[in-house]
Design an enzyme around this catalytic site. Structure first.
Site, short mmCIF file in Angstrom:
data_model
loop_
_atom_site.label_atom_id
_atom_site.label_comp_id
_atom_site.label_asym_id
_atom_site.label_seq_id
_atom_site.Cartn_x
_atom_site.Cartn_y
_atom_site.Cartn_z
N LYS A 151 0.83 -1.22 0.00
CA LYS A 151 0.00 0.00 0.00
C LYS A 151 0.87 1.27 0.00
O LYS A 151 0.64 2.18 -0.78
CB LYS A 151 -0.90 0.05 1.25
CG LYS A 151 -1.86 -1.10 1.40
CD LYS A 151 -2.81 -0.87 2.57
CE LYS A 151 -2.16 -0.80 3.93
NZ LYS A 151 -1.55 -2.07 4.40
N ARG A 210 -9.93 1.04 8.26
CA ARG A 210 -9.47 -0.32 8.53
C ARG A 210 -10.48 -1.08 9.37
O ARG A 210 -10.24 -2.25 9.71
CB ARG A 210 -8.17 -0.24 9.30
CG ARG A 210 -6.94 -0.70 8.53
CD ARG A 210 -5.74 -0.30 9.36
NE ARG A 210 -4.57 -1.05 9.18
CZ ARG A 210 -3.45 -0.54 8.66
NH1 ARG A 210 -3.43 0.67 8.18
NH2 ARG A 210 -2.36 -1.27 8.62
N ARG A 255 11.42 -6.09 4.77
CA ARG A 255 11.19 -4.65 4.61
C ARG A 255 12.21 -3.83 5.40
O ARG A 255 12.50 -4.13 6.55
CB ARG A 255 9.77 -4.30 5.06
CG ARG A 255 9.47 -2.81 5.00
CD ARG A 255 8.02 -2.53 4.81
NE ARG A 255 7.16 -2.98 5.90
CZ ARG A 255 5.83 -2.88 5.87
NH1 ARG A 255 5.22 -2.38 4.82
NH2 ARG A 255 5.12 -3.32 6.89
N ARG A 290 11.01 -1.60 10.85
CA ARG A 290 9.91 -1.03 11.65
C ARG A 290 9.70 -1.86 12.92
O ARG A 290 9.78 -3.09 12.87
CB ARG A 290 8.63 -1.05 10.82
CG ARG A 290 8.37 0.24 10.08
CD ARG A 290 7.23 0.14 9.11
NE ARG A 290 5.98 -0.39 9.66
CZ ARG A 290 4.84 -0.40 9.02
NH1 ARG A 290 4.76 0.10 7.80
NH2 ARG A 290 3.75 -0.89 9.57
N ARG A 313 -0.85 -8.94 13.41
CA ARG A 313 -1.32 -7.93 12.45
C ARG A 313 -2.17 -8.59 11.37
O ARG A 313 -3.18 -8.04 10.94
CB ARG A 313 -0.13 -7.18 11.84
CG ARG A 313 0.50 -6.23 12.84
CD ARG A 313 1.84 -5.73 12.36
NE ARG A 313 1.75 -4.86 11.22
CZ ARG A 313 2.77 -4.61 10.39
NH1 ARG A 313 3.95 -5.17 10.60
NH2 ARG A 313 2.61 -3.80 9.38
P1 AMP Z 1 0.61 0.69 8.41
O1 AMP Z 1 1.81 1.57 8.23
O2 AMP Z 1 -0.54 1.09 7.54
O3 AMP Z 1 0.94 -0.77 8.32
O4 AMP Z 1 0.10 0.92 9.92
C1 AMP Z 1 0.93 0.61 11.02
C2 AMP Z 1 0.08 0.47 12.27
O5 AMP Z 1 -0.56 1.72 12.57
C3 AMP Z 1 -1.08 -0.54 12.18
O6 AMP Z 1 -0.65 -1.87 12.43
C4 AMP Z 1 -2.01 -0.03 13.27
O7 AMP Z 1 -1.54 -0.36 14.56
C5 AMP Z 1 -1.85 1.49 13.12
N1 AMP Z 1 -2.87 2.02 12.16
C6 AMP Z 1 -2.64 2.52 10.91
N2 AMP Z 1 -3.80 2.87 10.33
C7 AMP Z 1 -4.79 2.59 11.22
C8 AMP Z 1 -6.20 2.71 11.20
N3 AMP Z 1 -6.87 3.18 10.14
N4 AMP Z 1 -6.89 2.30 12.31
C9 AMP Z 1 -6.25 1.84 13.40
N5 AMP Z 1 -4.91 1.69 13.48
C10 AMP Z 1 -4.18 2.06 12.40
#
Ligand code: AMP
Length: 210
Positions: free
Chosen positions: A13, A88, A123, A155, A166
């Site tokens: 993404k 999400r 990653r 990360r 996750r």
């Molecule tokens: P990402 O970089 O999109 O993989 O997001 C990393 C982490 O941020 C996720 O595993 C969640 O813990 C948190 N996060 C990101 N977007 C959301 C969302 N829309 N709702 C809740 N938690 C989020």
């Protein structure tokens, strides 16, 4: 164009939204990046969010909905945006609809659990936002960002023990949101490929921008 990018963690993404922002000339808004910036900045929101993120859980809906609606109200989003990582949960999708924000399309980057696990394990990220993979998108110099020369890191939530949680959360809470946009006739599905440029081409073709 108002576009959502959806998919499992590691489906690409972030990488695809960065490619699309250049082609479509609209900002990419990543909730994950906003939360990581809040953590790095040491804000109260960041401290709260870190507890959830490091456990592989989602940040509570109330927190994230406020952050996103505030961000999309800014001037640079007037002509559209690419929203990466939101909504999400069903509650987030409903909050978005209730706020009157109509989207043009929800782009689903489809990848199996096996593929995304392999991707997440390799990653490497940079503070400037650049994303690499040890095998599929290595930097020119090992461990160093091509864009800004900083040292690449893993990360915190890309550790093997967090990845399974996750994915579990993704299947339980985010998969229904994909079904929600499918039912609304807004879903565009693209199969994620290991080659980043091939996926970008498939995405642009699907959006009729190829
Ligand atoms: P990402 O970089 O999109 O993989 O997001 C990393 C982490 O941020 C996720 O595993 C969640 O813990 C948190 N996060 C990101 N977007 C959301 C969302 N829309 N709702 C809740 N938690 C989020």
């Amino acid at each position: 164009m108002r576009l959502l990018i959806m998919g499992a963690p590691g489906s690409g993404k972030g990488t695809q939204s960065r490619a699309l922002t250049e082609t479509l000339k609209i900002p990419a808004v990543s909730t994950g990046e906003m939360l990581r910036a809040a953590i790095a900045g040491g804000s109260e929101t960041g401290k709260q969010a870190q507890l959830y993120i490091n456990d592989g859980k989602l940040v509570p809906d109330g927190v994230i909905i406020d952050i996103v609606l505030h961000r999309l109200g800014r001037k640079d989003c007037e002509n559209g945006y690419i929203l990466d990582g939101f909504p999400r949960t069903a509650a987030q999708a409903e909050a978005m609809a209730a706020s009157g924000m109509e989207i043009d399309a929800a782009l689903f980057i489809d990848a199996s659990d096996e593929v995304v696990t392999r991707r997440i394990c390799g990653r490497r990220v940079c503070g400037c936002g650049a994303i690499y993979h040890t095998e599929f998108k290595p930097p020119r110099k090992d461990g160093v960002c091509d864009v800004c020369g900083s040292t690449l890191t893993v990360r915190d939530d890309d550790k093997p023990e967090t990845i399974a949680e996750r994915l579990r959360v993704y299947h339980e809470q985010t998969a229904p949101v994909i079904a929600y946009y499918r039912e609304k006739g807004k879903l565009i599905s693209v199969t994620s490929r290991d080659d980043v440029e091939e996926t970008t081409k498939a995405v642009l073709d699907a959006l009729n921008r190829g």
